[in-house]
Design an enzyme around this catalytic site. Structure first.
Site, PDB file in Angstrom:
ATOM      1  N   ALA A 361     115.488 -60.757  50.275  1.00  0.00           N
ATOM      2  CA  ALA A 361     116.431 -61.107  51.050  1.00  0.00           C
ATOM      3  C   ALA A 361     116.360 -62.543  51.358  1.00  0.00           C
ATOM      4  O   ALA A 361     115.306 -63.168  51.466  1.00  0.00           O
ATOM      5  CB  ALA A 361     116.813 -60.213  52.098  1.00  0.00           C
ATOM      6  N   GLU A 363     118.166 -65.355  54.485  1.00  0.00           N
ATOM      7  CA  GLU A 363     118.589 -65.137  56.032  1.00  0.00           C
ATOM      8  C   GLU A 363     119.623 -66.395  56.096  1.00  0.00           C
ATOM      9  O   GLU A 363     119.811 -66.848  57.249  1.00  0.00           O
ATOM     10  CB  GLU A 363     117.267 -65.520  57.172  1.00  0.00           C
ATOM     11  CG  GLU A 363     116.744 -67.118  57.212  1.00  0.00           C
ATOM     12  CD  GLU A 363     115.367 -66.975  56.288  1.00  0.00           C
ATOM     13  OE1 GLU A 363     114.611 -67.861  56.371  1.00  0.00           O
ATOM     14  OE2 GLU A 363     115.255 -66.134  55.607  1.00  0.00           O
ATOM     15  N   HIS A 396     114.165 -58.186  59.586  1.00  0.00           N
ATOM     16  CA  HIS A 396     113.506 -59.268  59.378  1.00  0.00           C
ATOM     17  C   HIS A 396     114.620 -60.756  59.224  1.00  0.00           C
ATOM     18  O   HIS A 396     114.538 -61.610  59.954  1.00  0.00           O
ATOM     19  CB  HIS A 396     112.785 -58.972  57.877  1.00  0.00           C
ATOM     20  CG  HIS A 396     112.001 -60.461  57.451  1.00  0.00           C
ATOM     21  ND1 HIS A 396     110.650 -60.645  57.646  1.00  0.00           N
ATOM     22  CD2 HIS A 396     112.382 -61.711  57.067  1.00  0.00           C
ATOM     23  CE1 HIS A 396     110.570 -61.776  57.034  1.00  0.00           C
ATOM     24  NE2 HIS A 396     111.392 -62.358  56.715  1.00  0.00           N
ATOM     25  N   GLU A 397     115.647 -60.119  58.486  1.00  0.00           N
ATOM     26  CA  GLU A 397     116.637 -61.237  58.321  1.00  0.00           C
ATOM     27  C   GLU A 397     117.412 -61.530  59.605  1.00  0.00           C
ATOM     28  O   GLU A 397     117.883 -62.653  60.002  1.00  0.00           O
ATOM     29  CB  GLU A 397     117.634 -60.986  57.121  1.00  0.00           C
ATOM     30  CG  GLU A 397     116.965 -60.680  55.743  1.00  0.00           C
ATOM     31  CD  GLU A 397     115.855 -61.750  55.735  1.00  0.00           C
ATOM     32  OE1 GLU A 397     116.211 -62.872  55.595  1.00  0.00           O
ATOM     33  OE2 GLU A 397     114.858 -61.323  54.771  1.00  0.00           O
ATOM     34  N   HIS A 400     115.629 -63.638  61.875  1.00  0.00           N
ATOM     35  CA  HIS A 400     115.912 -65.148  61.733  1.00  0.00           C
ATOM     36  C   HIS A 400     116.999 -65.643  62.267  1.00  0.00           C
ATOM     37  O   HIS A 400     117.305 -67.115  62.286  1.00  0.00           O
ATOM     38  CB  HIS A 400     115.830 -65.313  60.005  1.00  0.00           C
ATOM     39  CG  HIS A 400     114.501 -65.460  59.574  1.00  0.00           C
ATOM     40  ND1 HIS A 400     113.504 -66.226  60.097  1.00  0.00           N
ATOM     41  CD2 HIS A 400     114.012 -64.613  58.363  1.00  0.00           C
ATOM     42  CE1 HIS A 400     112.330 -66.072  59.173  1.00  0.00           C
ATOM     43  NE2 HIS A 400     112.624 -65.301  58.143  1.00  0.00           N
TER      44      HIS A 400
END
Length: 973
Positions: A361, A363, A396-397, A400
């Site tokens: 992915a 961000e 996770h994204e 960010h």
């Protein structure tokens, strides 16, 4: 960026494709441009309006007609870093992607215009702006750009010459006078680029829906591919505001980082199109830009005024595959708002699942892009591990959005801080969204243990590199590795643990507030954490401690002698005879936080700040025992005296629950790796697996299987293999029977998240070791699917069942799975089949499959690397995959460069079984033969593979006989 496929948290990208193929593309683009120009006399630069063509462009310099044939040498434009003379303020960017190929050249392309307003920081007669693989429309003055002053009463100097410097990826603009410090100027360009399928910059993704091939125009800018989409100051510190306009086909949707401001119909060359204008972005870096044109569907909701939308293929949205992501995005977003003590800085959070995407992915601020498998969930096809991956990657994204986007690294040498932080807190965000899963501990298996293997090599590297050492795009790409992601996550988790989460959060919050919309370096974070520490009674020195972990590669093994109380540390190397040539200012010593237990009771934390110290509390006599690195909070391994090891082995066999599950996994992992490093006997490591007949928890079993994979790699071609199989089959049979019982003969699903994982382990190892009941189970289920066309195999079990059934079968099973793979409309199901196809024992089928990896219509480019690595993981397929890569390296490197191949994963994957002098010679010859071609982001991986091979050769020579004896003895008990 997301962690690749984990398969692989990190992703390497080669950015420069050279040779005849690139030249042919440039020529084709020139033809397309000429055709567009001939069609009409429009005034908008995005519609191919110019007065002269750029047929003077060449494959090496890209000069305009009348310009120099070869760009002159110059100290400034021969450097890869931009000078500090100019600072962008904002861009006005208009792009039109053509979603159908040019009828003459069959090339997909986009046209664009860009006006960037910048401030002159110091007087200069030179403008350098990044540009890669773009052809510029000549202006009326015969140059590739036009320049004007913005401030009233001020004139810009004239442009003397323009040319492209392809090696350093610049559009070079020489002026006949100086830009004045403090003045604003606007640079305007008009250009055309290929909408290629190379997964980098502005690229195309294709998919089939209802029998129709559809094209998506999408982006992947990180780290240095924004310059492929438009000319820009393409460095993270060069933040600016972006005004984006997209011109696109009717019945398609345009998305970008900002909200849509307006939309209208326009007519160009008799064709009615849509013009979508977006509101300006926040001040941000070029690598976070995104713009996408598709006919995707979406679902949405609102979270405290923030619009959350999930976009995907219409059939996927209609099937409800975006619902899980939508349900979890809101809670994770709210968690991070609380964690950072900062409101989400944008009005929307779009997330989109793409059929072709190289990373896991990305961000992009306000428009996060994903692989389909990283965002879409379907209960009928998705396993619990697929579901977990979606939750953790979303976390996770979203992490960010603040750490990385709001506050951005100044330069790529600090990438570890950006990605390591997100890789740590993804577990916190996902755990908040799915609290029953107990996700936080999994960082030990997924990150700590994973990166230990790489960081124990002399060819590893420190977390933070010197800025001057990271210049070229391929050097930047090399940083997207397990060190940056997993070691970064591991040491930040350790830091949070010894500071306490409360102090860590407080320092983080003031850091984000201070540097919002700006850039920072890792020492800025240390400063803010220290301020938080200073508010407490603690005397910890954050920089002093953490610099020992950040500025030198590797990690220590802490040895505890419970007879004397001596505690010492030493740089842990997988091959203790290897030479460390990289000097360290800390002489490979660390300041080590030691959390520990004594006979089951948790003790106060201690610090090891020297090579060796005596700690009286560490002495343990009688039945007392010591276990250090409690809950594996620290980034180090632990060794003990033989007496304490024997006590720990005894506790595992008699009362294992006295040792936390995570530490039972640690004992196994440490023992096996200490044995590989010749610190303890290999027999001691193998002894840690004997208690597994009584173990039903996931983490110890997973740790054992991860380490036994090395034994399979070393011995599956030797006489050890049979005895090893017998032993492991005996060990796993109780676990296999345990799950058979609690699932009522495999008819139910275990209730716990980690129990579901361990059920997969039980079946996988049982079948791998030839357990007759397991083989029958897998082949019967698969045959039933082949016969009835009804797949009754639970999604959790499909990967292992498919693999084992295909391994036990022949061409019929493989062809059936291949057909299902080709027709799969669910990406997660396709991934399971793609892996399983690599399990066949038929060499001719594996060779066919290898050839398919270079046919994007058969195996998507994004999947080519991992498919070859899957095949290399098969003992039959490994030599075939190695021969395939060697024979086609130049083709793979030049044609599949860009974002489609992760060369570090590929090289490591096809060489991990190497353990003979002959194989080492082949590796060395491969490096020599392809020196002129290059290895791009795989350069470091090649050196690591050679180091690992040398270590394997020595380990086998010293251990094979002992291992054979041990397995033979245990198998015959």
């Amino acid at each position: 960026m997301g962690k690749g496929f984990f398969i692989s948290k990190a992703v390497g990208v080669v950015l420069i494709i050279v040779g005849a193929g690139a030249l042919a593309t440039i020529i084709a683009l020139s033809v397309v441009y000429s055709q567009e120009k001939a069609k009409n006399n429009e005034v908008s630069p995005t519609h191919a309006t110019t007065t002269t063509t750029s047929t003077g462009t060449t494959g090496t310099t890209g000069t305009t007609t009348g310009g120099p044939t070869t760009p002159p040498s110059n100290e400034t434009w021969d450097k890869y870093r931009l000078p500090t003379t100019l600072k962008p303020d904002h861009y006005n960017l208009t792009l039109r992607p053509h979603l159908k190929p040019d009828p003459t050249t069959q090339i997909y392309h986009f046209t664009g215009s860009s006006s960037v307003e910048f401030i002159c920081e110091s007087e200069t007669d030179l403008i350098l702006i990044h540009s890669n693989k773009l052809i510029y429309y000549n202006q009326t003055n015969g140059q590739m750009a036009s320049l004007k002053a913005v401030d009233p009463g001020h004139n810009a100097p004239s442009i003397k010459s323009t040319f492209l410097k392809t090696e350093t990826q610049y559009l070079v603009i020489q002026l006949d006078g100086n830009l004045m410090a403090g003045q604003r100027y606007q640079l305007h360009t008009e250009f055309i680029g290929e909408l290629a399928d190379d997964l980098g910059g502005f690229y195309r993704s294709e998919y089939k829906e209802n029998g129709e091939t559809k094209v998506v125009a999408t982006t992947q800018m990180q780290p240095t591919d924004a310059r492929k989409a438009f000319p820009c100051f393409d460095e993270p510190a060069m933040k600016a505001v972006f005004y984006i306009t997209l011109i696109h086909d009717i019945n398609t949707t345009a998305l970008s980082n900002g909200e849509q401001a307006s939309q209208e119909n326009i007519v160009i060359d008799g064709e009615t199109l849509l013009k979508t204008v977006f509101k300006p972005t926040e001040r941000m870096s070029t690598y976070l830009l995104a713009f996408i044109v598709s006919d995707f569907g979406y679902i949405q909701n609102s979270v405290d005024g923030v619009l959350v939308r999930i976009f995907a293929r219409k059939s996927a949205i209609d099937a409800g595959q975006g619902q899980y992501a939508l349900n979890k995005t809101g809670p994770i977003l709210k968690f991070f708002e609380q964690y950072y003590n900062s409101s989400y800085p944008l009005p929307k959070s779009d997330q989109i699942a793409l059929p072709d995407f190289n990373a896991g992915a990305m961000e992009n601020w306000g428009l996060i892009t994903y692989r389909e498998t990283a965002l879409l969930y379907d209960e009928e096809y998705s396993s619990n591990s697929n579901k977990e991956r979606i939750a953790t990657i979303i976390a996770h994204e979203l992490a960010h959005m603040w750490f990385g986007n709001l506050v951005t690294l100044r330069w790529w040498n600090d990438l570890w801080l950006n990605e390591g932080f997100a890789s740590y807190v993804e577990y916190l965000g996902a755990d908040n969204a799915e609290p029953e899963w107990k996700l936080k501990d999994l960082i030990v298996l997924n990150d700590v243990h994973r990166v230990f293997a790489i960081d124990a090599l002399t060819s590893s590297h420190p977390l933070s590199s010197r800025e001057e050492d990271i210049q070229r795009p391929e050097q930047i790409s090399e940083l997207f590795d397990a060190i940056s992601y997993s070691k970064g996550a591991s040491v930040l988790r350790m830091l949070s643990d010894f500071l306490t989460e409360e102090v860590f959060q407080h320092g983080l919050q003031t850091y984000l507030k201070t540097f919002q919309f700006q850039n920072a370096v890792y020492t800025d974070l240390w400063h803010h954490l220290q301020m938080a520490v200073d508010l407490t009674e603690s005397k910890l020195n954050v920089s002093k401690i953490m610099n020992t972990w950040v500025l030198q590669m590797g990690y220590p093994v802490v040895t505890i002698n419970t007879a004397t109380g001596v505690v010492s540390q030493k740089h842990f190397l997988l091959d203790p005879d290897s030479e460390v040539t990289v000097k360290s200012e800390f002489n490979y010593e660390w300041i080590v936080p030691i959390k520990w237990m004594k006979t089951g009771a948790v003790q106060n934390q201690l610090w090891l700040e020297a090579k060796s110290v005596t700690i009286e509390e560490m002495k343990a006599s009688g039945d007392a025992w010591v276990l250090a690195n409690h809950l594996v909070a620290g980034y180090y391994r632990v060794n003990y005296d033989d007496g304490n090891w024997n006590k720990l082995l005894n506790i595992l066999n008699t009362n294992r629950l006295l040792i936390p599950e995570i530490n039972r996994a640690q004992l196994i992992d440490d023992a096996f790796n200490l044995a590989r490093a010749k610190i303890v006997r290999t027999e001691l490591a193998l002894e840690t697996t004997k208690y597994l007949r009584m173990e039903t928890d996931f983490m110890p079993w997973e740790s054992a299987l991860d380490n036994l994979d090395f034994f399979y790699l070393m011995f599956d071609r030797s006489e050890v293999y049979g005895y090893m199989q017998d032993y492991l089959r005996n060990q796993v049979t109780p676990l296999f029977n345990y799950y058979k019982t609690i699932t009522e003969n495999w008819s139910k699903v275990p209730t716990g998240h980690l129990d579901q994982y361990n059920q997969v382990n039980a079946i996988t190892l049982a079948c791998k070791t030839g357990h007759p009941e397991c083989i029958t189970l897998a082949t019967t289920w698969f045959k039933d699917w082949m016969t009835t066309e009804q797949n009754k195999i639970h999604p959790n079990l499909r990967s292992t069942v498919y693999c084992n059934a295909i391994a036990a079968g022949g061409a019929d099973e493989w062809e059936f799975a291949w057909k299902k793979f080709q027709n799969a409309t669910i990406a997660i199901e396709a991934d399971k089949l793609r892996y399983a196809l690599s399990c066949t024992k038929q060499p001719w089928l594996l060779n066919r499959y290898l050839e398919y990896t270079l046919e994007p219509k058969l195996v998507r480019k994004q999947d080519a690397t991992s498919t070859i690595v899957y095949i290399a993981g098969n003992v039959v397929g490994q030599p075939l995959a190695w021969d395939f890569v060697r024979a086609r390296w130049e083709y793979i490197f030049n044609q599949y460069g860009g974002g489609s191949f992760s060369f570090s994963n590929l090289i490591n994957g096809v060489t991990k079984r190497f353990s003979t002098e002959f194989e080492l010679q082949q590796l060395e010859q491969f490096k020599k033969d392809n020196a002129d071609v290059g290895f791009g982001s795989g350069t470091l991986a090649l050196d690591q593979s050679m180091e690992r091979t040398r270590s394997n050769i020595k380990w086998l020579a010293e251990n094979q006989e002992n291992v054979l004896t041990w397995f033979k003895t245990e198998a015959e008990r």
